[in-house]
Scaffold this motif. Structure first.
Motif, short mmCIF file in Angstrom:
data_model
loop_
_atom_site.label_atom_id
_atom_site.label_comp_id
_atom_site.label_asym_id
_atom_site.label_seq_id
_atom_site.Cartn_x
_atom_site.Cartn_y
_atom_site.Cartn_z
N PRO A 262 -25.79 -10.89 25.92
CA PRO A 262 -26.24 -11.04 24.53
C PRO A 262 -27.07 -9.87 24.03
CG PRO A 262 -26.48 -13.11 25.71
CD PRO A 262 -26.11 -12.08 26.73
N LEU A 263 -26.76 -9.46 22.81
CA LEU A 263 -27.42 -8.38 22.08
C LEU A 263 -27.12 -7.00 22.64
CD1 LEU A 263 -28.88 -10.87 20.91
CD2 LEU A 263 -30.89 -9.43 20.66
N TRP A 264 -26.23 -6.92 23.63
CA TRP A 264 -25.79 -5.60 24.10
C TRP A 264 -24.82 -5.03 23.08
CZ3 TRP A 264 -20.94 -4.88 27.36
CH2 TRP A 264 -20.69 -3.53 27.56
N ALA A 265 -25.20 -3.90 22.50
CA ALA A 265 -24.37 -3.19 21.54
C ALA A 265 -24.12 -1.79 22.07
CB ALA A 265 -25.05 -3.13 20.17
N PRO A 266 -22.99 -1.57 22.72
CA PRO A 266 -22.73 -0.25 23.31
C PRO A 266 -22.67 0.84 22.24
CG PRO A 266 -20.75 -1.61 23.35
CD PRO A 266 -21.87 -2.50 22.93
N ARG A 267 -22.88 2.06 22.68
CA ARG A 267 -22.86 3.19 21.75
C ARG A 267 -21.40 3.58 21.47
NH1 ARG A 267 -27.79 5.59 20.89
NH2 ARG A 267 -29.47 5.14 22.37
N THR A 268 -20.75 2.76 20.65
CA THR A 268 -19.38 2.99 20.22
C THR A 268 -19.35 2.91 18.71
OG1 THR A 268 -18.90 0.63 20.47
CG2 THR A 268 -18.39 2.05 22.35
N PRO A 269 -18.32 3.47 18.06
CA PRO A 269 -18.31 3.51 16.59
C PRO A 269 -18.42 2.15 15.93
CG PRO A 269 -16.68 5.04 17.47
CD PRO A 269 -17.23 4.29 18.63
N GLU A 270 -17.79 1.14 16.51
CA GLU A 270 -17.81 -0.17 15.85
C GLU A 270 -19.18 -0.83 15.84
OE1 GLU A 270 -15.65 -0.93 19.88
OE2 GLU A 270 -16.02 0.73 18.47
N PHE A 271 -20.10 -0.35 16.70
CA PHE A 271 -21.46 -0.89 16.73
C PHE A 271 -22.49 0.10 16.18
CE2 PHE A 271 -19.45 -3.51 20.06
CZ PHE A 271 -19.89 -4.78 19.67
N ALA A 272 -22.03 1.21 15.65
CA ALA A 272 -22.94 2.31 15.32
C ALA A 272 -24.03 1.93 14.34
CB ALA A 272 -22.14 3.50 14.79
N GLY A 273 -23.73 1.06 13.38
CA GLY A 273 -24.72 0.70 12.37
C GLY A 273 -25.35 -0.65 12.57
N LEU A 274 -25.15 -1.23 13.74
CA LEU A 274 -25.59 -2.62 13.97
C LEU A 274 -27.07 -2.82 13.69
CD1 LEU A 274 -24.67 -5.42 15.16
CD2 LEU A 274 -25.67 -4.63 17.30
N TRP A 275 -27.91 -1.89 14.16
CA TRP A 275 -29.36 -2.06 14.04
C TRP A 275 -29.94 -1.24 12.89
CZ3 TRP A 275 -30.23 -6.18 16.61
CH2 TRP A 275 -29.67 -6.42 17.87
N LEU A 276 -29.10 -0.90 11.88
CA LEU A 276 -29.56 0.01 10.82
C LEU A 276 -29.66 -0.59 9.42
CD1 LEU A 276 -27.64 3.28 11.80
CD2 LEU A 276 -30.01 2.65 12.31
N PRO A 277 -29.44 -1.88 9.21
CA PRO A 277 -29.58 -2.38 7.84
C PRO A 277 -31.01 -2.23 7.33
CG PRO A 277 -29.39 -4.20 9.38
CD PRO A 277 -29.07 -2.96 10.15
N SER A 278 -31.14 -2.02 6.04
CA SER A 278 -32.46 -1.80 5.45
C SER A 278 -32.97 -3.07 4.77
CB SER A 278 -32.40 -0.68 4.41
OG SER A 278 -33.63 -0.59 3.73
N SER A 279 -34.13 -3.52 5.21
CA SER A 279 -34.81 -4.64 4.56
C SER A 279 -35.95 -4.17 3.68
CB SER A 279 -35.34 -5.62 5.63
OG SER A 279 -34.29 -6.22 6.34
N ALA A 280 -35.88 -2.92 3.24
CA ALA A 280 -36.98 -2.35 2.45
C ALA A 280 -37.27 -3.17 1.20
CB ALA A 280 -36.65 -0.90 2.08
#
Length: 331
Positions: A262-280
């Motif tokens: 769980p929560l493993w997001a490998p460094r591959t293109p399909e996961f590239a933006g997983l942790w990047l959404p902005s809640s600003a």
């Protein structure tokens, strides 16, 4: 305030009920009574949102200031609830998901301006996957409700009473000790949010009659994956030894990201933006996020009261024999 929560007995719904009661709201919950137990202090109305007669019984003689729809997954079904509640509340709050955004988790940061999946507001369950249908549900609320429409799009939710099984699985596995398969790169920066912080933010916006949408995915980089696992080890008092195994090694052996580990997001293109959404936008509007360590600690305090054999992890977690085999091969 008078608040109706569609759902309200598990995880985020439960957290919203707790927060509403803490604030002195008069709370009504509407659910089938199958997934969880309603909290003391609510008016619990039993019914199925897919049954027109049950919706009519819910709305008969009742009005609310706020509706919070926590369990809407099919646009056609959500639309029926919206029609039944239109004119009976000032604000309809729909809990959607960042998965409704068609650009996520592709490379690059996203915010509320990102496009949503194409999905009709009357689509049925066969018309798309989870994220696509969530986008259709948003349209069903926006097009069908005449009052304020508040849409909350959470990211990765953690916290006590988690029914998805991600953090509970890791806590349970790490508490067992020994050599633990730790996937990928320990320095990967995550972005997680406590379910209680989402609940507080949602109700604050709904109380104010806000007519808007918000990403609510926490603080970018609020913890690294390795530090997160270390927090799990610390709170459980475990002697676990983390064995960090490279992404490619695991992928080549068909270990499933996100579910088996769980929560493993490998460094591959399909996961590239997983942790990047902005809640600003949400942070500017008052979203406050507690330290991740507090979330881990409180989740363990809740989980440890549940016998291991009775814990539910959904489809999350790797089979112990498979984990042992991977570790032996890696060594």
């Amino acid at each position: 305030m008078r608040t109706l929560i569609i759902g309200g007995s598990v995880f985020l719904g439960r957290a919203i009920v707790e927060e509403a009661l803490r604030r002195g709201h008069e709370v009504t919950t509407f659910n089938r009574g199958r997934s969880g137990v309603d909290l003391p202090g609510v008016e619990a109305v039993r019914g199925d949102r897919e049954v027109v007669e049950d919706l009519a019984r819910l709305t008969d003689g009742r009005r609310w200031d706020i509706v919070v729809d926590v369990c809407g997954y099919v646009p056609r079904v959500v639309g029926e609830s919206v029609r039944a509640l239109n004119g009976r509340a000032a604000t309809y709050t729909f809990i959607s998901s960042i998965s409704a955004c068609s650009d996520w988790p592709e490379p690059g940061a996203v915010d509320e301006s990102a496009p949503r999946f194409e999905c009709a507001p009357d689509a049925g369950p066969e018309d798309g996957d989870y994220g696509t249908l969530k986008a259709g549900c948003e349209r069903a609320v926006e097009q069908g409700f005449d009052g304020n429409v508040l849409i909350i799009e959470p990211g990765l939710l953690l916290g006590p009473h988690e029914d998805v099984g991600r953090l509970p699985w890791w806590l349970t596995r790490i508490a067992r000790g020994g050599r633990v398969l730790a996937p990928g790169d320990p320095d990967v920066a995550m972005q997680v949010i406590d379910v209680r912080d989402i609940a507080a933010f949602t109700l604050t916006q709904a109380e104010a009659g806000v007519n808007d949408r918000f990403f609510a995915s926490g603080v970018q980089g609020n913890i690294a994956f390795g530090d997160w696992l270390a927090e799990c080890r610390a709170v459980t008092g475990s002697d676990a030894e983390f064995v960090w195994v490279k992404d490619r090694f695991l992928l080549d052996r068909e270990i499933q990201p996100w579910t088996e580990l769980p929560l493993w997001a490998p460094r591959t293109p399909e996961f590239a933006g997983l942790w990047l959404p902005s809640s600003a936008k949400a942070h500017a509007a008052g979203l406050r996020c507690r330290p991740v360590a507090e979330t881990v600690r409180d989740t363990w305090a809740w989980l440890r009261e549940i016998p291991v054999a009775e814990r539910s992890f959904g489809r999350h977690g790797i089979d112990p024999e498979k984990e042992a085999g991977i570790l032996a091969e890696w060594a």
